[in-house]
Design an enzyme around this catalytic site. Structure first.
Site, PDB file in Angstrom:
ATOM      1  N   CYS A   2      40.464 -16.113  -0.840  1.00 26.02           N
ATOM      2  CA  CYS A   2      40.165 -17.327  -1.590  1.00 26.02           C
ATOM      3  C   CYS A   2      41.430 -18.162  -1.765  1.00 26.02           C
ATOM      4  O   CYS A   2      42.539 -17.704  -1.514  1.00 26.02           O
ATOM      5  CB  CYS A   2      39.601 -16.963  -2.958  1.00 26.02           C
ATOM      6  SG  CYS A   2      38.210 -15.812  -2.905  1.00 26.02           S
ATOM      7  N   ARG A  27      40.755 -21.128   3.446  1.00 26.01           N
ATOM      8  CA  ARG A  27      40.815 -19.764   2.926  1.00 26.01           C
ATOM      9  C   ARG A  27      39.470 -19.282   2.396  1.00 26.01           C
ATOM     10  O   ARG A  27      39.313 -18.105   2.050  1.00 26.01           O
ATOM     11  CB  ARG A  27      41.859 -19.668   1.807  1.00 26.01           C
ATOM     12  CG  ARG A  27      43.254 -20.076   2.215  1.00 26.01           C
ATOM     13  CD  ARG A  27      44.213 -19.992   1.049  1.00 26.01           C
ATOM     14  NE  ARG A  27      44.417 -18.616   0.625  1.00 26.01           N
ATOM     15  CZ  ARG A  27      45.377 -17.829   1.101  1.00 26.01           C
ATOM     16  NH1 ARG A  27      46.205 -18.291   2.015  1.00 26.01           N
ATOM     17  NH2 ARG A  27      45.506 -16.595   0.665  1.00 26.01           N
ATOM     18  N   TRP A  73      35.790 -17.294  -1.081  1.00 23.64           N
ATOM     19  CA  TRP A  73      35.189 -16.523   0.010  1.00 23.64           C
ATOM     20  C   TRP A  73      34.568 -15.301  -0.648  1.00 23.64           C
ATOM     21  O   TRP A  73      35.261 -14.449  -1.184  1.00 23.64           O
ATOM     22  CB  TRP A  73      36.247 -16.119   1.033  1.00 23.64           C
ATOM     23  CG  TRP A  73      35.697 -15.454   2.256  1.00 23.64           C
ATOM     24  CD1 TRP A  73      35.250 -16.065   3.389  1.00 23.64           C
ATOM     25  CD2 TRP A  73      35.558 -14.040   2.482  1.00 23.64           C
ATOM     26  NE1 TRP A  73      34.837 -15.129   4.305  1.00 23.64           N
ATOM     27  CE2 TRP A  73      35.010 -13.880   3.775  1.00 23.64           C
ATOM     28  CE3 TRP A  73      35.838 -12.899   1.727  1.00 23.64           C
ATOM     29  CZ2 TRP A  73      34.740 -12.621   4.324  1.00 23.64           C
ATOM     30  CZ3 TRP A  73      35.565 -11.656   2.265  1.00 23.64           C
ATOM     31  CH2 TRP A  73      35.029 -11.534   3.551  1.00 23.64           C
ATOM     32  N   ASN A  99      42.015 -14.208  -6.682  1.00 23.75           N
ATOM     33  CA  ASN A  99      41.887 -13.917  -5.253  1.00 23.75           C
ATOM     34  C   ASN A  99      42.195 -12.441  -5.075  1.00 23.75           C
ATOM     35  O   ASN A  99      43.260 -11.973  -5.481  1.00 23.75           O
ATOM     36  CB  ASN A  99      42.875 -14.764  -4.440  1.00 23.75           C
ATOM     37  CG  ASN A  99      42.887 -14.392  -2.963  1.00 23.75           C
ATOM     38  OD1 ASN A  99      41.931 -13.845  -2.439  1.00 23.75           O
ATOM     39  ND2 ASN A  99      43.985 -14.686  -2.291  1.00 23.75           N
ATOM     40  N   GLY A 100      41.287 -11.686  -4.479  1.00 28.49           N
ATOM     41  CA  GLY A 100      41.502 -10.262  -4.278  1.00 28.49           C
ATOM     42  C   GLY A 100      40.270  -9.459  -4.645  1.00 28.49           C
ATOM     43  O   GLY A 100      39.180 -10.009  -4.833  1.00 28.49           O
ATOM     44  N   GLU A 524      40.268 -12.115  23.567  1.00 23.59           N
ATOM     45  CA  GLU A 524      40.529 -13.277  22.720  1.00 23.59           C
ATOM     46  C   GLU A 524      39.535 -14.392  22.998  1.00 23.59           C
ATOM     47  O   GLU A 524      39.061 -15.059  22.070  1.00 23.59           O
ATOM     48  CB  GLU A 524      41.966 -13.760  22.939  1.00 23.59           C
ATOM     49  CG  GLU A 524      42.352 -15.020  22.189  1.00 23.59           C
ATOM     50  CD  GLU A 524      42.330 -14.893  20.681  1.00 23.59           C
ATOM     51  OE1 GLU A 524      42.447 -15.931  20.005  1.00 23.59           O
ATOM     52  OE2 GLU A 524      42.191 -13.762  20.165  1.00 23.59           O
ATOM     53  N   LYS A 528      36.981 -16.005  20.193  1.00 25.18           N
ATOM     54  CA  LYS A 528      36.901 -17.431  19.874  1.00 25.18           C
ATOM     55  C   LYS A 528      35.454 -17.925  19.980  1.00 25.18           C
ATOM     56  O   LYS A 528      34.997 -18.693  19.137  1.00 25.18           O
ATOM     57  CB  LYS A 528      37.791 -18.244  20.841  1.00 25.18           C
ATOM     58  CG  LYS A 528      39.270 -18.094  20.570  1.00 25.18           C
ATOM     59  CD  LYS A 528      39.694 -18.817  19.339  1.00 25.18           C
ATOM     60  CE  LYS A 528      40.501 -18.067  18.355  1.00 25.18           C
ATOM     61  NZ  LYS A 528      40.707 -16.715  18.261  1.00 25.18           N
ATOM     62  N   GLU A 531      33.529 -16.603  16.977  1.00 27.17           N
ATOM     63  CA  GLU A 531      33.973 -17.148  15.698  1.00 27.17           C
ATOM     64  C   GLU A 531      33.406 -18.523  15.415  1.00 27.17           C
ATOM     65  O   GLU A 531      32.971 -18.800  14.289  1.00 27.17           O
ATOM     66  CB  GLU A 531      35.505 -17.243  15.674  1.00 27.17           C
ATOM     67  CG  GLU A 531      36.224 -15.943  15.464  1.00 27.17           C
ATOM     68  CD  GLU A 531      37.729 -16.132  15.441  1.00 27.17           C
ATOM     69  OE1 GLU A 531      38.382 -15.583  14.550  1.00 27.17           O
ATOM     70  OE2 GLU A 531      38.262 -16.839  16.319  1.00 27.17           O
ATOM     71  N   HIS A 547      30.416   0.047  34.181  1.00 28.69           N
ATOM     72  CA  HIS A 547      30.192   1.247  33.386  1.00 28.69           C
ATOM     73  C   HIS A 547      29.322   0.949  32.165  1.00 28.69           C
ATOM     74  O   HIS A 547      29.471   1.594  31.124  1.00 28.69           O
ATOM     75  CB  HIS A 547      31.527   1.854  32.961  1.00 28.69           C
ATOM     76  CG  HIS A 547      32.364   2.317  34.101  1.00 28.69           C
ATOM     77  ND1 HIS A 547      32.039   3.406  34.873  1.00 28.69           N
ATOM     78  CD2 HIS A 547      33.500   1.811  34.633  1.00 28.69           C
ATOM     79  CE1 HIS A 547      32.950   3.574  35.815  1.00 28.69           C
ATOM     80  NE2 HIS A 547      33.847   2.608  35.693  1.00 28.69           N
ATOM     81  N   LYS A 646      40.643 -18.070   6.756  1.00 23.34           N
ATOM     82  CA  LYS A 646      41.841 -18.074   7.591  1.00 23.34           C
ATOM     83  C   LYS A 646      42.762 -16.908   7.289  1.00 23.34           C
ATOM     84  O   LYS A 646      43.192 -16.189   8.180  1.00 23.34           O
ATOM     85  CB  LYS A 646      42.591 -19.399   7.387  1.00 23.34           C
ATOM     86  CG  LYS A 646      43.875 -19.521   8.204  1.00 23.34           C
ATOM     87  CD  LYS A 646      43.581 -19.619   9.681  1.00 23.34           C
ATOM     88  CE  LYS A 646      44.832 -19.828  10.504  1.00 23.34           C
ATOM     89  NZ  LYS A 646      44.549 -19.766  11.937  1.00 23.34           N
TER      90      LYS A 646
END
Length: 651
Positions: A2, A27, A73, A99-100, A524, A528, A531, A547, A646
């Site tokens: 957050c 955030r 968040w 935050n936490g 990666e 992306k 996301e 496989h 983020k």
């Protein structure tokens, strides 16, 4: 996860807090709220579900010059106004933003219920608020003392900011595991999870460390202390960067701005570190900017007489006075290097594994930071070195991995982007990325800068031992050319990739395949796509397709191959033919001048040729652009994708 803001000073707090929250929205953006003390013994509290712009309409007219704000968040409780921060106690004498995660909130809540307290939200934060209220009531303590006492009973991570109805001239903040920064102005003070929240007001900052608390008084200023009450005198530092760096600068989204910035950000990353004779210096579109590591880079710069790499962050003595050794010697003598990261940083670490093992001949293991401290990793302090990678320098899982390594007595090295971050302060040494602020939730320029730093580190470690002077010269020249080649990649392919996006924007699944150095790039690229476009995507080593994943191939499955003409090109080409035989749709990334794949692929994206070990910094660019354009065409919120944040500051 957050974002927290706090303000005490002569300005109207609402405008300052809302502006700060807008900059911290990356955030978390499930809900937002502010609590402002109006000087008349009242706290005005406004909360809204959704983004800060929804809150602004309700809160902008609130008067008062002290207050706190929060963008959420969600962890405990779904996103709604009841669970949104700030939270207040039963008597509404103060407000708190957090935050936490409070890990022992369940037993604390049950204890408070037995005392008669009721709870209006599902959050762990409200438990902390009621705990402070109870401590203050039972022991007749001041708010500052009650906060300090309550936090001693808490297990977990927190960054908190508190304002008081009964004393509108005080602001309290504390941290353990979640970042908090104090901004110091002229008779005004700011508190935030990230300095971007107040960069337009002041550049003077104090970084709070874990277990520290700051109490701000309007008349006497601020005092930093430990949670046990010992007074501290931390250094006031000046922030780098400009306000323009954290604005979109004419682009529609931060993500596309940051993709396009990569020629500049990598030029800045190399400045003062990658050194070439003036006559052989490749032109690159970079601006002048001071370089530097966690230790300074001295004497470097473009235009040296011998191709060289200088990394002050690892060319430094370590150890106690009288018994110091050079870090570079320790690195060269290491029996094993362990690299920890999460998400995109983990993918960069995988590239680093290839680079260090290939160039330095040192065994490397790459670990998910979130798993590292929860399994029985055998660490040998005299033989092992642990590197941790984090864009923000505040990633909770990566910090936990770092601290686990330090507890075991292992030498630690940090690679991060944010100057003054916790990782940069707690590691024994390391290198900054100097990529500039990255605001978009989906990381782009941080990944290429991380790979650049790892390539420079591997080259420096190998210099004069496992890498000849001629090989080093070729690598240095290759590194210097990367910014220009990224610019060329973007120029050649952006419009082509938009066309590809139009065709595949309705895909439900995608595969990304690569081998060698470009297997991590495939991972990666898939990340992306997941996301920001919400298309299910998976990355694999290309040879692993047969496989299992090959069972998914049909004419509706786009498959992206990274097929540079490198040492394993022919193998990748065979994998492409296997997909074609099953009517799969192939998008290939290969070198300019390679026309062999044109007849077998729906689309071929061509990029400049570079050395094999440096290719990830080029091959990832089309994948970033592809995910961006598809997400835009699908109507997704590119900079704030659903359920993400983020800076992941909770485990």
């Amino acid at each position: 996860m957050c974002g927290i803001t706090g303000y005490l000073g002569p300005k109207q707090a609402a405008e300052v807090l809302l502006s700060g929250l807008a900059r911290l929205e990356y955030r978390g953006y499930d809900s937002a709220g502010v609590a402002i003390v109006n000087g008349k013994g009242k706290i005005s509290l406004k909360k809204r579900v959704g983004k800060v712009k929804e809150l602004k309409q309700a809160a902008v007219a609130i008067e008062g010059d002290c207050g706190i704000g929060h963008t959420r968040w969600a962890t405990h409780g779904e996103p709604n106004e009841r669970n949104a921060h700030p939270h207040v106690p039963s008597n509404e004498t103060f407000a708190l933003a957090h935050n936490g995660i409070i890990e022992n909130f369940t037993p604390l809540k049950e204890s408070l219920k037995r005392k008669g307290y009721t709870f209006y939200s599902d959050t762990d934060t409200e438990v902390l608020v009621k705990l402070i209220e109870d401590v203050q009531k039972v022991a007749s303590l001041s708010l500052e003392q009650a906060v300090r006492q309550a936090l001693s009973q808490v297990v977990g991570a927190y960054g908190i900011c508190v304002c008081s109805r009964e004393d509108p001239d005080i602001l309290i903040a504390a941290r353990l595991g979640s970042p908090l920064i104090l901004g110091v102005g002229q008779k005004e003070w700011y508190v935030a999870s990230d300095a971007s929240a107040f960069l337009e007001h002041t550049r003077q900052v104090v970084h709070l460390n874990d277990g520290e608390m700051v109490t701000i008084h309007r008349e006497t200023g601020y005092q930093v202390s430990t949670l046990k009450g010992a007074e501290l005198n931390p250094e006031v530092q000046e922030l780098e960067g400009t306000l323009e760096q954290i604005e979109k600068g004419g682009y529609k989204h931060f993500m596309i701005k940051e993709i396009m910035e990569q020629p500049t950000s990598l030029g800045n990353c190399m400045r003062g570190r990658v050194n070439l004779p003036s006559s052989s210096q490749a032109a690159s579109p970079v601006r002048d900017r001071a370089g530097g590591d966690l230790a300074s880079d001295e004497g470097g710069g473009y235009g040296s007489q011998v191709p060289d790499i200088r990394l002050g962050g690892i060319e430094t003595p370590i150890g106690p006075p009288g018994n110091q050794t050079m870090l570079l010697d320790r690195l060269r003598a290491a029996r094993r290097i362990i690299i920890c990261g999460c998400g995109t940083s983990w993918h960069a670490a995988l590239v680093g594994e290839y680079l260090i093992e290939s160039m330095c001949k040192i065994p490397v293991e790459v670990e998910y930071a979130s798993e590292f401290r929860y399994r029985s990793v055998v660490l040998r302090p005299d033989e092992d070195i642990v590197m941790v990678i984090s864009q923000s320098g505040e990633t909770a899982d990566t910090l936990a991995a770092l601290r686990h390594a330090k507890e075991a007595g292992v030498l630690t090295i940090g690679i991060c982007n944010t100057v003054g971050s916790t990782i940069s302060r707690e590691t024994d040494a390391g290198c900054y990325l100097h990529a500039g602020p990255e605001i978009g939730v989906a990381s782009t320029k941080a990944f290429t800068a991380q790979v650049m730093v790892l390539a420079m580190m591997a080259s420096k470690i190998a210099q004069g031992t496992t890498l000849s002077d001629s090989e080093l010269s070729e690598i240095v020249r290759g590194l210097a050319q990367i910014p220009e080649k990224i610019a060329e990649t973007i120029s050649l392919n952006d419009e082509i990739i938009k066309e590809i996006g139009k065709v595949y924007r309705y895909a439900h699944h995608m595969l990304f395949l690569g081998r060698g150095y470009n297997y991590p790039v495939a991972l990666e690229g898939a990340l992306k796509m997941k996301e920001i476009s919400y298309i299910h995507a998976e990355g694999y080593p290309a040879a692993e397709m047969k496989h299992g994943p090959i069972a998914l191939i049909d004419n509706l499955m786009p498959v992206v191959f990274i097929a540079n003409k490198d040492s394993i090109y022919e193998k990748v080409k065979s994998n492409i033919m296997e997909v074609r035989a099953r009517k799969g749709c192939v998008i290939a990334i290969t070198d300019i001048g390679n026309d062999e794949l044109d007849a077998f692929c729906e689309y071929v994206i061509k990029i400049p040729t570079t050395r094999e070990e440096l290719s990830p910094m080029l091959t990832v660019i089309p994948l970033q652009l592809l995910s961006y354009h598809i997400a835009v065409m699908r109507g997704c919120d590119v900079d704030m994708p659903r359920n993400l944040a983020k800076s992941v500051t909770t485990e």
